[in-house]
Every structure is written in structure tokens, then in C-alpha cells.
Write an enzyme that holds these catalytic residues in place. Structure first.
Site, PDB file in Angstrom:
ATOM      1  N   ASN A   1       2.319   1.505   4.329  1.00 41.61           N
ATOM      2  CA  ASN A   1       2.615   0.236   5.020  1.00 41.61           C
ATOM      3  C   ASN A   1       2.296   0.304   6.518  1.00 41.61           C
ATOM      4  O   ASN A   1       2.957  -0.318   7.340  1.00 41.61           O
ATOM      5  CB  ASN A   1       4.077  -0.212   4.781  1.00 41.61           C
ATOM      6  CG  ASN A   1       4.384  -1.642   5.225  1.00 41.61           C
ATOM      7  OD1 ASN A   1       5.500  -1.945   5.629  1.00 41.61           O
ATOM      8  ND2 ASN A   1       3.414  -2.531   5.173  1.00 41.61           N
TER       9      ASN A   1
ATOM     10  N   CYS B   1      -1.423   0.773   7.348  1.00 49.86           N
ATOM     11  CA  CYS B   1      -2.859   0.443   7.478  1.00 49.86           C
ATOM     12  C   CYS B   1      -3.238  -0.797   6.668  1.00 49.86           C
ATOM     13  O   CYS B   1      -3.433  -1.887   7.222  1.00 49.86           O
ATOM     14  CB  CYS B   1      -3.738   1.621   7.046  1.00 49.86           C
ATOM     15  SG  CYS B   1      -3.571   3.094   8.084  1.00 49.86           S
ATOM     16  N   ARG B   2      -3.353  -0.627   5.344  1.00 51.22           N
ATOM     17  CA  ARG B   2      -3.946  -1.693   4.534  1.00 51.22           C
ATOM     18  C   ARG B   2      -3.052  -2.910   4.347  1.00 51.22           C
ATOM     19  O   ARG B   2      -3.496  -4.053   4.531  1.00 51.22           O
ATOM     20  CB  ARG B   2      -4.369  -1.133   3.167  1.00 51.22           C
ATOM     21  CG  ARG B   2      -5.497  -0.131   3.267  1.00 51.22           C
ATOM     22  CD  ARG B   2      -5.646   0.662   1.986  1.00 51.22           C
ATOM     23  NE  ARG B   2      -4.507   1.560   1.782  1.00 51.22           N
ATOM     24  CZ  ARG B   2      -4.298   2.284   0.709  1.00 51.22           C
ATOM     25  NH1 ARG B   2      -5.141   2.212  -0.302  1.00 51.22           N
ATOM     26  NH2 ARG B   2      -3.244   3.082   0.621  1.00 51.22           N
ATOM     27  N   SER B   3      -1.781  -2.702   3.963  1.00 52.10           N
ATOM     28  CA  SER B   3      -0.953  -3.882   3.679  1.00 52.10           C
ATOM     29  C   SER B   3      -0.588  -4.675   4.937  1.00 52.10           C
ATOM     30  O   SER B   3      -0.568  -5.918   4.881  1.00 52.10           O
ATOM     31  CB  SER B   3       0.278  -3.538   2.825  1.00 52.10           C
ATOM     32  OG  SER B   3       1.109  -2.593   3.440  1.00 52.10           O
TER      33      SER B   3
ATOM     34  N   CYS C   1       0.864  -1.187   0.000  1.00 56.27           N
ATOM     35  CA  CYS C   1       0.000   0.000   0.000  1.00 56.27           C
ATOM     36  C   CYS C   1       0.897   1.231   0.000  1.00 56.27           C
ATOM     37  O   CYS C   1       2.083   1.134  -0.345  1.00 56.27           O
ATOM     38  CB  CYS C   1      -0.980  -0.026   1.171  1.00 56.27           C
ATOM     39  SG  CYS C   1      -0.206  -0.017   2.802  1.00 56.27           S
TER      40      CYS C   1
ATOM     41  N   ASP D   1      -8.061   3.890   0.698  1.00 56.60           N
ATOM     42  CA  ASP D   1      -7.166   4.418   1.732  1.00 56.60           C
ATOM     43  C   ASP D   1      -8.001   4.945   2.915  1.00 56.60           C
ATOM     44  O   ASP D   1      -8.791   5.862   2.752  1.00 56.60           O
ATOM     45  CB  ASP D   1      -6.358   5.551   1.079  1.00 56.60           C
ATOM     46  CG  ASP D   1      -5.326   6.145   2.014  1.00 56.60           C
ATOM     47  OD1 ASP D   1      -5.396   5.885   3.238  1.00 56.60           O
ATOM     48  OD2 ASP D   1      -4.450   6.870   1.517  1.00 56.60           O
TER      49      ASP D   1
HETATM   50  P1  4NP Z   1      -1.800   2.822   4.079  1.00 54.00           P
HETATM   51  O1  4NP Z   1      -2.469   4.165   4.640  1.00 54.00           O
HETATM   52  O2  4NP Z   1      -1.253   3.158   2.701  1.00 54.00           O
HETATM   53  O3  4NP Z   1      -2.946   1.864   4.002  1.00 54.00           O
HETATM   54  O4  4NP Z   1      -0.725   2.416   5.056  1.00 54.00           O
HETATM   55  C1  4NP Z   1      -1.818   5.390   4.643  1.00 54.00           C
HETATM   56  C2  4NP Z   1      -0.815   5.642   5.551  1.00 54.00           C
HETATM   57  C3  4NP Z   1      -0.186   6.871   5.564  1.00 54.00           C
HETATM   58  C4  4NP Z   1      -0.572   7.852   4.679  1.00 54.00           C
HETATM   59  C5  4NP Z   1      -1.580   7.606   3.772  1.00 54.00           C
HETATM   60  C6  4NP Z   1      -2.198   6.361   3.746  1.00 54.00           C
HETATM   61  N1  4NP Z   1       0.055   9.132   4.726  1.00 54.00           N
HETATM   62  O5  4NP Z   1      -0.367  10.015   3.977  1.00 54.00           O
HETATM   63  O6  4NP Z   1       1.013   9.325   5.499  1.00 54.00           O
END
Ligand code: 4NP
Length: 161
Positions: free
Chosen positions: A11, A13-15, A8, A125
């Protein structure tokens, strides 16, 4: 050993959740010696950090313990993994852009390619949204990881990997 990498943006939340949901399905079917999982982000911003505390809270309610530490995707991952699975369209396009010689395209998937209900085109996201976004992530991952496990088992049974 079949190796799966969930990817993702951050790294956190989703992954990491994909990794935890898949590890639980693998454990239930006692396939730990045949399939392994990891996760990575396309940005380095959260490198070395544990998963997002909101994501962890929602995941643990369903029995998934998020233990991974964030790391950035690197080119060696293209060789190391059999499945490289993007959570959204932007992650997918980033992965394709890192594959400059178009050598690894057959390994790069969308998480929703493995959906059994096709309710979503990507894993959205959740970072800037409310609690329901984290629940949606888990709903989609529970469906798509089940589909992914079936795909991996078919390949294992047919010696395709
Ligand atoms: P992820 O979520 O891609 O599922 O881990 C996010 C984590 C951080 C950010 C965006 C999405 N960020 O903008 O820092």
C-alpha cells in the site's frame, strides 16, 4: 455512493497510485458525489507510512499527488466496498483466501480486468526494480482506471449498484 478499494502488497506504490489516478478521472467527470476510492495493502509492514517517494516522484510528473497513508486490508473492507481490486495475482489470491466463506468473490477483481488494451495480465510490483517499473505501473493504471470508470458508469446508469 459506489466505493472502490485498490489493493496491493505494501500500500505504498501501486494501490495509492490506482487511487490517485482514479480520483483524477472521477474529478474530471465531476462524479465525486457518486464514486469514492481508498487503498490498502495485504501486509502491515508499511502501515502509517506515506507512499514510496519514488512512486510519488513519477506520479507527480503526470499530475497525480499521492496523499494516502498505508493501511492493511481488513475483513470489514469486504462489506464496505463494492469493488475490491487487486494489482497482481498474488494480491488477488490473498484476497480470495481472506474470503473464507466465499461470500465476496463477485466483488474481487484484477486491476487488469478493466484494461482496454490488454497489454498486461497484472500490475507488476515496482519496489525492487528501476524507474521504468514505476512508469509501467502508471501506464497500466491510466488504461485500466479509464476502463474501470466506464464499468462503474454503466452500473450507475443501470442502477446495478
Ligand atoms: P506495493 O509495492 O505493493 O505496490 O506497495 C511494494 C511495497 C513494499 C514491498 C513490496 C512491494 N516490500 O517488500 O516491502
Amino acid at each position: 455512493m459506489i466505493k472502490i478499494l485498490f489493493v496491493c502488497l505494501g500500500n505504498i506504490c501501486r494501490s495509492p497510485s490506482g487511487e490517485a489516478v482514479m480520483n483524477e478521472l472521477i474529478r474530471r467527470e465531476n462524479l465525486q458525489d457518486k464514486i469514492s476510492c481508498d487503498s490498502a495493502g495485504t501486509i502491515a509492514y508499511h502501515e502509517g507510512n506515506p507512499a514510496d517517494s519514488r512512486m510519488k516522484t513519477h506520479a507527480i510528473k503526470r499530475g497525480y499527488n499521492l496523499t494516502s497513508m498505508a493501511r492493511k486490508f481488513n475483513e470489514a473492507d469486504f462489506e464496505k466496498f463494492d469493488y475490491i481490486i487487486a494489482m497482481d495475482e498474488s494480491n488477488y489470491n490473498d484476497l480470495l483466501s481472506y474470503d473464507i466463506n466465499n461470500k465476496y468473490k463477485s466483488k474481487i477483481f484484477m486491476m487488469t480486468d478493466f484494461s482496454t488494451n490488454n497489454n498486461f495480465a497484472e500490475v507488476p510490483d515496482p519496489y525492487y526494480g528501476g524507474p521504468e517499473g514505476f512508469e509501467t505501473v502508471l501506464d497500466i493504471l491510466e488504461d485500466t482506471c479509464a476502463g474501470l470508470l466506464e464499468d462503474v458508469k454503466t452500473k450507475l446508469n443501470n442502477n446495478l449498484l
